[in-house]
Write a protein that holds these residues in place. Sequence first.
Motif, PDB file in Angstrom:
ATOM      1  N   ILE A  91      10.067   4.826  -2.161  1.00  0.00           N
ATOM      2  CA  ILE A  91       9.101   4.455  -3.183  1.00  0.00           C
ATOM      3  C   ILE A  91       9.697   3.305  -3.996  1.00  0.00           C
ATOM      4  O   ILE A  91      10.886   3.329  -4.333  1.00  0.00           O
ATOM      5  CB  ILE A  91       8.781   5.647  -4.114  1.00  0.00           C
ATOM      6  N   ASN A  92       8.896   2.313  -4.304  1.00  0.00           N
ATOM      7  CA  ASN A  92       9.381   1.165  -5.091  1.00  0.00           C
ATOM      8  C   ASN A  92       9.388   1.520  -6.570  1.00  0.00           C
ATOM      9  O   ASN A  92       8.557   1.068  -7.355  1.00  0.00           O
ATOM     10  CB  ASN A  92       8.508  -0.062  -4.841  1.00  0.00           C
ATOM     11  N   TRP A 112      11.330  -6.215  -0.656  1.00  0.00           N
ATOM     12  CA  TRP A 112      12.237  -5.740  -1.701  1.00  0.00           C
ATOM     13  C   TRP A 112      13.276  -6.834  -1.934  1.00  0.00           C
ATOM     14  O   TRP A 112      13.495  -7.690  -1.082  1.00  0.00           O
ATOM     15  CB  TRP A 112      12.899  -4.414  -1.332  1.00  0.00           C
ATOM     16  N   TYR A 113      13.874  -6.818  -3.141  1.00  0.00           N
ATOM     17  CA  TYR A 113      14.767  -7.896  -3.540  1.00  0.00           C
ATOM     18  C   TYR A 113      16.193  -7.381  -3.769  1.00  0.00           C
ATOM     19  O   TYR A 113      16.383  -6.281  -4.296  1.00  0.00           O
ATOM     20  CB  TYR A 113      14.294  -8.532  -4.856  1.00  0.00           C
ATOM     21  N   ILE A 166      -0.711   3.694  -6.142  1.00  0.00           N
ATOM     22  CA  ILE A 166       0.479   2.934  -5.779  1.00  0.00           C
ATOM     23  C   ILE A 166       0.513   2.784  -4.267  1.00  0.00           C
ATOM     24  O   ILE A 166       0.312   3.761  -3.531  1.00  0.00           O
ATOM     25  CB  ILE A 166       1.754   3.651  -6.270  1.00  0.00           C
ATOM     26  N   VAL A 167       0.755   1.575  -3.817  1.00  0.00           N
ATOM     27  CA  VAL A 167       1.010   1.309  -2.400  1.00  0.00           C
ATOM     28  C   VAL A 167       2.373   0.633  -2.320  1.00  0.00           C
ATOM     29  O   VAL A 167       2.872   0.102  -3.318  1.00  0.00           O
ATOM     30  CB  VAL A 167      -0.081   0.411  -1.781  1.00  0.00           C
ATOM     31  N   PRO A 168       3.030   0.642  -1.165  1.00  0.00           N
ATOM     32  CA  PRO A 168       4.363   0.030  -1.067  1.00  0.00           C
ATOM     33  C   PRO A 168       4.325  -1.484  -1.285  1.00  0.00           C
ATOM     34  O   PRO A 168       3.323  -2.136  -1.001  1.00  0.00           O
ATOM     35  CB  PRO A 168       4.803   0.362   0.363  1.00  0.00           C
ATOM     36  N   ASN A 204       9.918  -4.985   3.487  1.00  0.00           N
ATOM     37  CA  ASN A 204       9.984  -3.580   3.100  1.00  0.00           C
ATOM     38  C   ASN A 204       9.266  -2.723   4.131  1.00  0.00           C
ATOM     39  O   ASN A 204       8.253  -3.140   4.694  1.00  0.00           O
ATOM     40  CB  ASN A 204       9.344  -3.393   1.717  1.00  0.00           C
ATOM     41  N   GLU A 205       9.771  -1.520   4.375  1.00  0.00           N
ATOM     42  CA  GLU A 205       9.222  -0.673   5.441  1.00  0.00           C
ATOM     43  C   GLU A 205       8.089   0.247   4.984  1.00  0.00           C
ATOM     44  O   GLU A 205       7.431   0.862   5.807  1.00  0.00           O
ATOM     45  CB  GLU A 205      10.338   0.179   6.043  1.00  0.00           C
TER      46      GLU A 205
END
Length: 345
Positions: free
Chosen positions: A316-317, A172-173, A166-168, A193-194
Motif C-alpha cells: 500500500i502506498n 514509487w520514488y 485508494i488505488v495503487p 510500482n507493482e
Amino acid sequence: MIKTVALVSLSAGTIGEDFVKHEVNIGLKRLEQFGLHVKIMPHAMKGIEYVKNHPKERANDLLAAICDEEVDMILCAIGGDDTYRLLPYLFKNNELKEAIEKAEKRKIFLGFSDTTMNHLMLHKLGFGTFYGQSFLADVCEMEDDMLPYTKKFFEELIKTGNIKEIVPSDVWYEERTDWSESAVGTERTKHENEGFQLLQGKPVFAGKILGGCLESMYDIFDNSRYPDTISLCEKYNLFPSLEDWRGKILLLETSEEQPDPKHYRKMVETLKKVGVFDVVSGVICGKPMNELYFDEYKKIIVDVIDNPNISVVANINIGHATPRCIIPFGIEAEVDAVNQKIRFA
C-alpha cells in the motif's frame, strides 16, 4: 471545503530549524496556492530542542487548534519519536476530551509516523483521523510540485473533507539523500510500482482501519527508546483493547529507521502476543522506504500471524515510502485486492 489549516509540531520540532527553512517556505507557499489560510501554532516553529523539552506546550498547541473555530484542519509538521509524552497533558484532567466537546465543529487531523500516537489518543475519544501525509514530508516536497499521487489525495481531502477510494500508484520514488537548498527543483528517482499484493487470505475484506507506524506501536510495549513509554502508555490506556480491535483492519508501515528483518519480526511478534491478530479482519502493509527488506517483511508477517484465514495485503502506498495516499481511520473500508482498490463508506 477546508479554508484554514493549523500547523502543529506534536513530535519533532524540525520545521523551526534553519536547515529546513527552504523546504518550509516551499510548503507554506503551496498551502497558500491551494487557497488555504495557515495558522502556525505558537510552539510549532520553536525548533528541535525547545519542542523536545516542552511536551506540555506541544499538547497546548493541539488543544488550541481543536478549540479554534476558524481551524478546519490540523496538519502535523512531521513525525519524531516521543509523541507519547503528550499523554499526561491531554488526559490527566480530561483536557483533550473537554476540548473536543467544546469545539463547535469536527476538525480534520492529518499526520503519520510517530503521529501514530496522536491518532491513537484521538481514537480513544471517538475522533476519526486521517493517516498518511505530513507538512514537511509531503507539502514541502522539493520537486517543482507535490508528487502527483500524493497531491491527488491531499487535494481531495481539503476539497471534500474525505477520501473515497485508494488505488495503487503507478510509480514509487527513492528517498532523497540531499535535502539542501541546492537540491530544490531536482526530481526523485522513480520505479514502476507493482500494485497491491495479496499475501494470504480472502482478497476482499472489510472493517474500519486503525494502526500506523509499527515502531511507534512497538514503543508502547518497549522501553528501549525511552524508559517511561510502557508506564505512561499503560497509565492512559493508549493501546486499544482487543474488543476495540475486533473486526478492524490493522495498518502497519515501517519508518525511515528501516528495521532489519530480525527487529521487524520482534515488533510483529509483540503485536501477536497482545492478541491483535486474533481479532482483526485483516492486515494492510505499507511499502517500506526504498523497498528495503520488502521481501523479508512479507514472509515474516505471514509467518508470525500463522493463520492463513487472516487476509494480508502489502504494498500500500502509505507511510514512509513515497508517494503517499491518505487513509481515513474510523470509517468503514473495503479492501479489494482483485480490483486493486480500497473503498471507504
